[in-house]
Design an enzyme around this catalytic site. Structure first.
Site, PDB file in Angstrom:
ATOM      1  N   GLY A 291       0.847  -1.196   0.000  1.00  0.00           N
ATOM      2  CA  GLY A 291       0.000   0.000   0.000  1.00  0.00           C
ATOM      3  C   GLY A 291       0.877   1.239   0.000  1.00  0.00           C
ATOM      4  O   GLY A 291       1.879   1.288   0.708  1.00  0.00           O
TER       5      GLY A 291
ATOM      6  N   ARG B  86       1.032  -5.235  -4.962  1.00  0.00           N
ATOM      7  CA  ARG B  86       1.210  -6.341  -4.013  1.00  0.00           C
ATOM      8  C   ARG B  86       1.420  -7.572  -4.897  1.00  0.00           C
ATOM      9  O   ARG B  86       0.469  -8.084  -5.477  1.00  0.00           O
ATOM     10  CB  ARG B  86      -0.024  -6.503  -3.129  1.00  0.00           C
ATOM     11  CG  ARG B  86      -0.384  -5.243  -2.320  1.00  0.00           C
ATOM     12  CD  ARG B  86      -1.508  -5.552  -1.349  1.00  0.00           C
ATOM     13  NE  ARG B  86      -2.152  -4.352  -0.820  1.00  0.00           N
ATOM     14  CZ  ARG B  86      -1.700  -3.643   0.220  1.00  0.00           C
ATOM     15  NH1 ARG B  86      -0.592  -4.009   0.821  1.00  0.00           N
ATOM     16  NH2 ARG B  86      -2.354  -2.595   0.650  1.00  0.00           N
TER      17      ARG B  86
ATOM     18  N   ASP C 283       5.121  -4.338   6.119  1.00  0.00           N
ATOM     19  CA  ASP C 283       5.323  -5.706   6.578  1.00  0.00           C
ATOM     20  C   ASP C 283       5.425  -6.743   5.438  1.00  0.00           C
ATOM     21  O   ASP C 283       6.401  -7.493   5.348  1.00  0.00           O
ATOM     22  CB  ASP C 283       4.126  -6.012   7.493  1.00  0.00           C
ATOM     23  CG  ASP C 283       4.244  -7.352   8.132  1.00  0.00           C
ATOM     24  OD1 ASP C 283       5.311  -7.648   8.670  1.00  0.00           O
ATOM     25  OD2 ASP C 283       3.251  -8.111   8.081  1.00  0.00           O
TER      26      ASP C 283
ATOM     27  N   THR D 219       4.482   2.909   5.608  1.00  0.00           N
ATOM     28  CA  THR D 219       3.090   2.452   5.653  1.00  0.00           C
ATOM     29  C   THR D 219       2.322   3.359   6.590  1.00  0.00           C
ATOM     30  O   THR D 219       2.858   3.766   7.631  1.00  0.00           O
ATOM     31  CB  THR D 219       2.954   0.986   6.120  1.00  0.00           C
ATOM     32  OG1 THR D 219       1.588   0.760   6.534  1.00  0.00           O
ATOM     33  CG2 THR D 219       3.855   0.641   7.293  1.00  0.00           C
TER      34      THR D 219
ATOM     35  N   ASP E 262       0.085   2.436   8.408  1.00  0.00           N
ATOM     36  CA  ASP E 262      -0.397   1.628   9.535  1.00  0.00           C
ATOM     37  C   ASP E 262       0.468   1.748  10.794  1.00  0.00           C
ATOM     38  O   ASP E 262       0.001   1.463  11.889  1.00  0.00           O
ATOM     39  CB  ASP E 262      -0.471   0.144   9.134  1.00  0.00           C
ATOM     40  CG  ASP E 262      -1.422  -0.098   7.971  1.00  0.00           C
ATOM     41  OD1 ASP E 262      -2.272   0.783   7.716  1.00  0.00           O
ATOM     42  OD2 ASP E 262      -1.314  -1.154   7.322  1.00  0.00           O
TER      43      ASP E 262
ATOM     44  N   ASP F 140       2.633  -0.281  11.814  1.00  0.00           N
ATOM     45  CA  ASP F 140       2.451  -1.591  12.463  1.00  0.00           C
ATOM     46  C   ASP F 140       3.744  -2.413  12.531  1.00  0.00           C
ATOM     47  O   ASP F 140       3.691  -3.624  12.716  1.00  0.00           O
ATOM     48  CB  ASP F 140       1.366  -2.388  11.715  1.00  0.00           C
ATOM     49  CG  ASP F 140       1.698  -2.583  10.234  1.00  0.00           C
ATOM     50  OD1 ASP F 140       2.633  -1.935   9.734  1.00  0.00           O
ATOM     51  OD2 ASP F 140       1.007  -3.384   9.583  1.00  0.00           O
TER      52      ASP F 140
ATOM     53  N   ARG G 191      -5.093  -1.787   9.373  1.00  0.00           N
ATOM     54  CA  ARG G 191      -5.045  -3.254   9.392  1.00  0.00           C
ATOM     55  C   ARG G 191      -5.226  -3.766  10.813  1.00  0.00           C
ATOM     56  O   ARG G 191      -6.186  -3.382  11.458  1.00  0.00           O
ATOM     57  CB  ARG G 191      -3.731  -3.719   8.780  1.00  0.00           C
ATOM     58  CG  ARG G 191      -3.887  -4.892   7.839  1.00  0.00           C
ATOM     59  CD  ARG G 191      -2.564  -5.239   7.218  1.00  0.00           C
ATOM     60  NE  ARG G 191      -2.366  -4.556   5.966  1.00  0.00           N
ATOM     61  CZ  ARG G 191      -2.825  -4.982   4.807  1.00  0.00           C
ATOM     62  NH1 ARG G 191      -3.516  -6.101   4.738  1.00  0.00           N
ATOM     63  NH2 ARG G 191      -2.612  -4.327   3.698  1.00  0.00           N
TER      64      ARG G 191
HETATM   65  O1  F6P Z   1      -1.466  -1.240   4.666  1.00  0.00           O
HETATM   66  C1  F6P Z   1      -2.058  -0.043   4.280  1.00  0.00           C
HETATM   67  C2  F6P Z   1      -3.542  -0.204   4.135  1.00  0.00           C
HETATM   68  O2  F6P Z   1      -4.084   1.022   3.699  1.00  0.00           O
HETATM   69  C3  F6P Z   1      -4.280  -0.728   5.354  1.00  0.00           C
HETATM   70  O3  F6P Z   1      -4.500   0.256   6.324  1.00  0.00           O
HETATM   71  C4  F6P Z   1      -5.545  -1.257   4.736  1.00  0.00           C
HETATM   72  O4  F6P Z   1      -6.150  -2.250   5.530  1.00  0.00           O
HETATM   73  C5  F6P Z   1      -5.054  -1.833   3.445  1.00  0.00           C
HETATM   74  O5  F6P Z   1      -3.834  -1.163   3.136  1.00  0.00           O
HETATM   75  C6  F6P Z   1      -5.968  -1.691   2.260  1.00  0.00           C
HETATM   76  O6  F6P Z   1      -5.385  -2.405   1.227  1.00  0.00           O
HETATM   77  P1  F6P Z   1      -5.775  -2.353  -0.303  1.00  0.00           P
HETATM   78  O7  F6P Z   1      -5.123  -1.167  -0.893  1.00  0.00           O
HETATM   79  O8  F6P Z   1      -5.197  -3.613  -0.853  1.00  0.00           O
HETATM   80  O9  F6P Z   1      -7.261  -2.294  -0.342  1.00  0.00           O
END
Ligand code: F6P
Length: 319
Positions: free
Chosen positions: A11, A72, A103, A125, A127, A129, A171
Protein backbone atom coordinates in the site's frame (compact mmCIF):
# COMPACT_ATOMS: atom_id res chain seq x y z
CA UNK A 1 30.41 1.24 -11.16
CA UNK A 2 28.25 -0.49 -8.53
CA UNK A 3 24.55 -0.70 -9.24
CA UNK A 4 21.60 -0.28 -6.92
CA UNK A 5 17.85 -0.70 -7.48
CA UNK A 6 15.06 0.98 -5.54
CA UNK A 7 11.40 -0.03 -5.43
CA UNK A 8 8.19 0.83 -3.57
CA UNK A 9 5.82 -1.99 -2.68
CA UNK A 10 2.50 -2.72 -0.94
CA UNK A 11 0.00 0.00 0.00
CA UNK A 12 1.39 3.42 -0.85
CA UNK A 13 2.18 5.94 1.89
CA UNK A 14 2.84 9.69 1.76
CA UNK A 15 6.60 10.19 1.87
CA UNK A 16 7.48 7.26 -0.38
CA UNK A 17 8.51 9.72 -3.10
CA UNK A 18 10.74 11.58 -0.66
CA UNK A 19 12.38 8.27 0.29
CA UNK A 20 12.98 7.36 -3.38
CA UNK A 21 14.45 10.82 -4.00
CA UNK A 22 16.79 10.42 -1.05
CA UNK A 23 17.89 6.93 -2.10
CA UNK A 24 18.52 8.01 -5.70
CA UNK A 25 20.44 11.16 -4.83
CA UNK A 26 22.45 9.50 -2.05
CA UNK A 27 23.18 6.60 -4.40
CA UNK A 28 24.53 8.98 -7.03
CA UNK A 29 26.54 10.80 -4.34
CA UNK A 30 28.20 7.50 -3.45
CA UNK A 31 28.89 6.70 -7.12
CA UNK A 32 26.18 4.12 -7.65
CA UNK A 33 24.30 3.68 -10.89
CA UNK A 34 20.71 3.76 -9.59
CA UNK A 35 17.72 1.98 -11.14
CA UNK A 36 14.07 2.62 -10.32
CA UNK A 37 11.87 -0.49 -10.40
CA UNK A 38 8.25 -0.05 -11.49
CA UNK A 39 5.39 -1.63 -9.49
CA UNK A 40 7.46 -3.18 -6.72
CA UNK A 41 8.53 -6.81 -6.97
CA UNK A 42 6.42 -7.19 -10.13
CA UNK A 43 8.85 -4.88 -11.88
CA UNK A 44 11.80 -7.02 -10.82
CA UNK A 45 10.13 -10.06 -12.32
CA UNK A 46 9.16 -8.29 -15.54
CA UNK A 47 12.41 -6.37 -15.95
CA UNK A 48 10.58 -3.07 -15.62
CA UNK A 49 13.57 -1.01 -14.47
CA UNK A 50 14.87 2.35 -15.61
CA UNK A 51 18.09 4.14 -14.87
CA UNK A 52 17.48 7.26 -12.79
CA UNK A 53 19.50 10.43 -12.43
CA UNK A 54 19.30 13.34 -10.01
CA UNK A 55 16.72 15.09 -12.21
CA UNK A 56 14.47 12.00 -12.40
CA UNK A 57 13.54 12.62 -8.77
CA UNK A 58 13.25 16.41 -8.99
CA UNK A 59 10.01 17.96 -7.77
CA UNK A 60 8.65 14.91 -5.94
CA UNK A 61 9.68 15.44 -2.29
CA UNK A 62 6.32 17.09 -1.58
CA UNK A 63 4.06 14.68 -3.46
CA UNK A 64 1.95 11.84 -2.06
CA UNK A 65 1.77 8.43 -3.76
CA UNK A 66 4.83 6.94 -5.44
CA UNK A 67 6.04 7.84 -8.91
CA UNK A 68 7.57 4.35 -9.19
CA UNK A 69 4.04 2.90 -8.74
CA UNK A 70 3.39 0.04 -6.37
CA UNK A 71 1.81 -3.41 -6.30
CA UNK A 72 1.21 -6.34 -4.01
CA UNK A 73 3.00 -9.07 -5.98
CA UNK A 74 1.61 -12.59 -5.71
CA UNK A 75 4.12 -13.86 -8.29
CA UNK A 76 7.09 -12.88 -6.13
CA UNK A 77 5.76 -15.11 -3.36
CA UNK A 78 6.42 -18.16 -5.57
CA UNK A 79 9.92 -19.68 -6.05
CA UNK A 80 9.55 -19.29 -9.84
CA UNK A 81 8.71 -15.60 -9.51
CA UNK A 82 11.64 -15.00 -7.18
CA UNK A 83 14.01 -16.83 -9.52
CA UNK A 84 12.94 -14.59 -12.41
CA UNK A 85 13.54 -11.51 -10.25
CA UNK A 86 16.99 -12.67 -9.13
CA UNK A 87 17.95 -13.66 -12.70
CA UNK A 88 16.91 -10.21 -13.85
CA UNK A 89 19.02 -8.50 -11.19
CA UNK A 90 22.01 -10.74 -11.88
CA UNK A 91 21.81 -10.18 -15.63
CA UNK A 92 21.96 -6.43 -14.98
CA UNK A 93 24.72 -6.87 -12.39
CA UNK A 94 22.60 -5.22 -9.67
CA UNK A 95 23.64 -6.57 -6.28
CA UNK A 96 21.72 -4.31 -3.90
CA UNK A 97 18.02 -3.46 -3.67
CA UNK A 98 16.30 -0.88 -1.46
CA UNK A 99 12.72 -1.90 -0.67
CA UNK A 100 10.38 0.85 0.54
CA UNK A 101 7.19 -0.58 2.03
CA UNK A 102 5.57 -2.31 4.98
CA UNK A 103 5.32 -5.71 6.58
CA UNK A 104 4.42 -7.72 3.44
CA UNK A 105 7.09 -5.97 1.39
CA UNK A 106 9.69 -6.80 4.02
CA UNK A 107 8.80 -10.49 3.82
CA UNK A 108 9.58 -10.11 0.13
CA UNK A 109 12.81 -8.30 1.05
CA UNK A 110 13.77 -11.16 3.35
CA UNK A 111 13.12 -13.68 0.57
CA UNK A 112 15.27 -11.64 -1.82
CA UNK A 113 18.10 -11.45 0.71
CA UNK A 114 18.02 -15.25 1.04
CA UNK A 115 18.81 -15.38 -2.69
CA UNK A 116 22.07 -13.52 -2.02
CA UNK A 117 20.94 -9.99 -2.94
CA UNK A 118 21.87 -7.30 -0.42
CA UNK A 119 18.45 -5.92 0.53
CA UNK A 120 17.83 -2.88 2.70
CA UNK A 121 14.28 -1.97 3.76
CA UNK A 122 12.82 1.45 4.50
CA UNK A 123 9.52 1.32 6.46
CA UNK A 124 6.69 3.18 4.71
CA UNK A 125 3.09 2.45 5.65
CA UNK A 126 0.26 4.51 7.12
CA UNK A 127 -0.40 1.63 9.53
CA UNK A 128 2.68 2.13 11.79
CA UNK A 129 2.45 -1.59 12.46
CA UNK A 130 6.16 -2.50 12.43
CA UNK A 131 7.36 -3.25 15.95
CA UNK A 132 11.08 -2.72 15.33
CA UNK A 133 10.64 1.00 14.58
CA UNK A 134 8.88 3.76 16.50
CA UNK A 135 7.47 5.29 13.32
CA UNK A 136 6.95 4.45 9.66
CA UNK A 137 6.96 6.93 6.79
CA UNK A 138 3.40 8.05 5.99
CA UNK A 139 1.97 7.54 9.44
CA UNK A 140 2.29 11.17 10.55
CA UNK A 141 0.61 12.41 7.35
CA UNK A 142 -2.24 9.90 7.73
CA UNK A 143 -2.72 10.92 11.39
CA UNK A 144 -3.07 14.53 10.24
CA UNK A 145 -5.49 13.58 7.46
CA UNK A 146 -7.67 11.68 9.92
CA UNK A 147 -7.39 14.53 12.40
CA UNK A 148 -8.76 16.99 9.85
CA UNK A 149 -11.71 14.65 9.26
CA UNK A 150 -12.33 14.32 13.01
CA UNK A 151 -12.35 18.11 13.34
CA UNK A 152 -14.92 18.48 10.55
CA UNK A 153 -17.08 15.66 11.80
CA UNK A 154 -17.03 17.07 15.32
CA UNK A 155 -18.80 20.23 14.04
CA UNK A 156 -21.71 18.42 12.45
CA UNK A 157 -21.80 15.84 15.22
CA UNK A 158 -22.28 18.63 17.78
CA UNK A 159 -24.90 20.45 15.70
CA UNK A 160 -26.96 17.30 15.37
CA UNK A 161 -26.18 16.01 18.88
CA UNK A 162 -25.11 12.70 17.46
CA UNK A 163 -22.60 9.97 18.17
CA UNK A 164 -20.35 9.40 15.15
CA UNK A 165 -18.29 6.28 14.59
CA UNK A 166 -15.24 7.10 12.46
CA UNK A 167 -13.62 4.02 10.97
CA UNK A 168 -9.95 4.36 10.09
CA UNK A 169 -7.42 2.10 8.40
CA UNK A 170 -4.46 0.42 10.07
CA UNK A 171 -5.04 -3.25 9.39
CA UNK A 172 -4.44 -5.05 12.72
CA UNK A 173 -2.78 -2.06 14.33
CA UNK A 174 -4.68 0.61 16.26
CA UNK A 175 -2.04 3.39 16.10
CA UNK A 176 -3.78 5.50 13.46
CA UNK A 177 -7.04 5.49 15.45
CA UNK A 178 -5.20 6.03 18.72
CA UNK A 179 -2.97 8.95 17.69
CA UNK A 180 -5.61 10.76 15.63
CA UNK A 181 -8.24 10.06 18.29
CA UNK A 182 -6.07 11.36 21.12
CA UNK A 183 -5.04 14.44 19.09
CA UNK A 184 -8.64 15.09 18.05
CA UNK A 185 -10.11 14.69 21.52
CA UNK A 186 -12.23 11.67 20.57
CA UNK A 187 -14.43 10.49 23.42
CA UNK A 188 -13.86 6.78 22.72
CA UNK A 189 -11.19 4.89 20.82
CA UNK A 190 -11.54 1.24 19.89
CA UNK A 191 -8.35 -0.53 18.84
CA UNK A 192 -7.56 -4.22 18.26
CA UNK A 193 -4.93 -4.19 21.01
CA UNK A 194 -7.38 -3.45 23.81
CA UNK A 195 -10.62 -5.26 24.65
CA UNK A 196 -13.73 -3.10 24.99
CA UNK A 197 -17.39 -3.51 25.90
CA UNK A 198 -20.37 -1.77 24.33
CA UNK A 199 -21.69 -1.24 27.84
CA UNK A 200 -18.72 0.95 28.87
CA UNK A 201 -18.99 3.04 25.68
CA UNK A 202 -22.74 3.41 26.19
CA UNK A 203 -22.06 4.50 29.77
CA UNK A 204 -19.60 7.14 28.54
CA UNK A 205 -22.17 8.48 26.05
CA UNK A 206 -24.80 8.70 28.81
CA UNK A 207 -22.37 10.46 31.19
CA UNK A 208 -21.56 13.01 28.46
CA UNK A 209 -25.25 13.64 27.75
CA UNK A 210 -25.99 14.22 31.43
CA UNK A 211 -23.34 17.00 31.41
CA UNK A 212 -24.91 18.52 28.31
CA UNK A 213 -22.28 17.19 25.91
CA UNK A 214 -23.59 17.33 22.35
CA UNK A 215 -21.42 14.91 20.48
CA UNK A 216 -19.51 11.69 20.94
CA UNK A 217 -16.70 10.82 18.56
CA UNK A 218 -15.87 7.14 18.55
CA UNK A 219 -12.67 6.31 16.67
CA UNK A 220 -12.70 2.75 15.41
CA UNK A 221 -9.59 1.03 14.07
CA UNK A 222 -10.66 -1.20 11.16
CA UNK A 223 -8.98 -4.23 12.77
CA UNK A 224 -11.07 -3.96 15.93
CA UNK A 225 -14.48 -4.82 14.51
CA UNK A 226 -17.23 -3.88 12.12
CA UNK A 227 -18.56 -0.33 12.34
CA UNK A 228 -22.05 -1.50 11.38
CA UNK A 229 -22.05 -4.16 14.07
CA UNK A 230 -20.81 -1.73 16.73
CA UNK A 231 -23.38 0.86 15.64
CA UNK A 232 -26.21 -1.67 15.96
CA UNK A 233 -25.13 -2.78 19.43
CA UNK A 234 -24.51 0.77 20.60
CA UNK A 235 -27.93 1.94 19.41
CA UNK A 236 -29.60 -0.86 21.28
CA UNK A 237 -27.51 -0.06 24.40
CA UNK A 238 -28.20 3.71 24.38
CA UNK A 239 -31.49 3.93 22.48
CA UNK A 240 -29.93 6.71 20.37
CA UNK A 241 -29.23 6.86 16.65
CA UNK A 242 -25.63 7.22 15.55
CA UNK A 243 -23.71 7.77 12.29
CA UNK A 244 -20.81 6.06 10.60
CA UNK A 245 -18.06 7.65 8.51
CA UNK A 246 -15.58 5.31 6.86
CA UNK A 247 -12.58 7.44 5.88
CA UNK A 248 -11.18 4.93 3.38
CA UNK A 249 -8.49 5.78 0.86
CA UNK A 250 -8.27 9.51 1.60
CA UNK A 251 -5.99 8.30 4.40
CA UNK A 252 -3.42 6.97 1.94
CA UNK A 253 -3.01 10.11 -0.15
CA UNK A 254 -1.97 13.72 0.30
CA UNK A 255 1.20 15.74 0.56
CA UNK A 256 3.57 14.32 3.17
CA UNK A 257 4.05 16.34 6.36
CA UNK A 258 7.44 17.87 7.18
CA UNK A 259 7.98 15.07 9.66
CA UNK A 260 7.39 12.36 7.02
CA UNK A 261 9.60 14.12 4.45
CA UNK A 262 12.44 14.36 6.95
CA UNK A 263 12.04 10.78 8.10
CA UNK A 264 12.01 9.57 4.49
CA UNK A 265 15.07 11.65 3.58
CA UNK A 266 17.03 10.47 6.62
CA UNK A 267 16.13 6.84 6.04
CA UNK A 268 16.88 7.00 2.31
CA UNK A 269 20.40 8.26 2.97
CA UNK A 270 20.94 5.72 5.74
CA UNK A 271 19.79 2.88 3.47
CA UNK A 272 22.29 3.80 0.78
CA UNK A 273 25.07 4.09 3.36
CA UNK A 274 24.15 0.61 4.60
CA UNK A 275 24.51 -0.68 1.01
CA UNK A 276 27.83 1.07 0.61
CA UNK A 277 29.18 -0.28 3.92
CA UNK A 278 28.30 -3.83 2.89
CA UNK A 279 25.86 -4.17 5.79
CA UNK A 280 23.97 -7.49 5.90
CA UNK A 281 20.41 -7.29 4.60
CA UNK A 282 18.58 -5.14 7.14
CA UNK A 283 15.71 -2.77 7.84
CA UNK A 284 16.19 0.88 8.67
CA UNK A 285 14.16 2.09 11.65
CA UNK A 286 13.96 4.90 14.16
CA UNK A 287 14.07 4.68 17.96
CA UNK A 288 14.01 7.78 20.17
CA UNK A 289 14.80 9.83 17.04
CA UNK A 290 17.99 7.86 16.28
CA UNK A 291 18.11 5.84 13.06
CA UNK A 292 18.65 2.11 13.56
CA UNK A 293 19.70 -0.82 11.37
CA UNK A 294 18.30 -4.24 12.31
CA UNK A 295 18.75 -7.55 10.47
CA UNK A 296 15.53 -8.35 8.62
CA UNK A 297 14.58 -11.59 10.38
CA UNK A 298 15.29 -10.10 13.79
CA UNK A 299 13.33 -6.92 13.01
CA UNK A 300 10.33 -8.90 11.78
CA UNK A 301 10.31 -11.07 14.90
CA UNK A 302 9.59 -8.12 17.22
CA UNK A 303 6.11 -7.90 18.71
CA UNK A 304 4.47 -4.51 18.80
CA UNK A 305 3.63 -3.36 22.30
CA UNK A 306 1.45 -0.45 23.28
CA UNK A 307 2.49 1.10 26.57
CA UNK A 308 -1.10 2.24 27.04
CA UNK A 309 -0.15 5.89 27.55
CA UNK A 310 -2.43 7.35 24.87
CA UNK A 311 -5.32 5.08 25.85
CA UNK A 312 -4.96 6.21 29.46
CA UNK A 313 -4.70 9.84 28.35
CA UNK A 314 -7.96 9.53 26.40
CA UNK A 315 -9.69 7.86 29.33
CA UNK A 316 -8.70 10.71 31.65
CA UNK A 317 -9.04 13.70 29.32
CA UNK A 318 -12.02 12.78 27.12
CA UNK A 319 -14.81 12.48 29.59
O1 F6P B 1 -1.47 -1.24 4.67
C1 F6P B 1 -2.06 -0.04 4.28
C2 F6P B 1 -3.54 -0.20 4.13
O2 F6P B 1 -4.08 1.02 3.70
C3 F6P B 1 -4.28 -0.73 5.35
O3 F6P B 1 -4.50 0.26 6.32
C4 F6P B 1 -5.55 -1.26 4.74
O4 F6P B 1 -6.15 -2.25 5.53
C5 F6P B 1 -5.05 -1.83 3.44
O5 F6P B 1 -3.83 -1.16 3.14
C6 F6P B 1 -5.97 -1.69 2.26
O6 F6P B 1 -5.39 -2.40 1.23
P1 F6P B 1 -5.78 -2.35 -0.30
O7 F6P B 1 -5.12 -1.17 -0.89
O8 F6P B 1 -5.20 -3.61 -0.85
O9 F6P B 1 -7.26 -2.29 -0.34
Amino acid sequence: MNKLAVLTSGGDAPGMNAAVRAAVRAGIYYNYEVYGVKRGFEGLINGDLEKLNASSVADIIHKGGTFLKTARSQAFMTPEGRKKAVDMLTSMDIRAVIVIGGDGSFRGAEALSREGIQTIGIPATIDNDLAYTDFTIGFDTAVNTVLQAVTNIRDTSSSHEKTTIIEVMGRNCGDLALYAGAAGGAESIIVPEKPFTIKEIGEKIRRGRSRGKLHHILMLAEGAGSAVDIQRKLESETGEKSRITVLGFIQRGGDPTASDRLLASRMGLKAVEACKNGTDSSLIGIRNNDLTITKIDEALSYKKRDDGELTRLTEILST
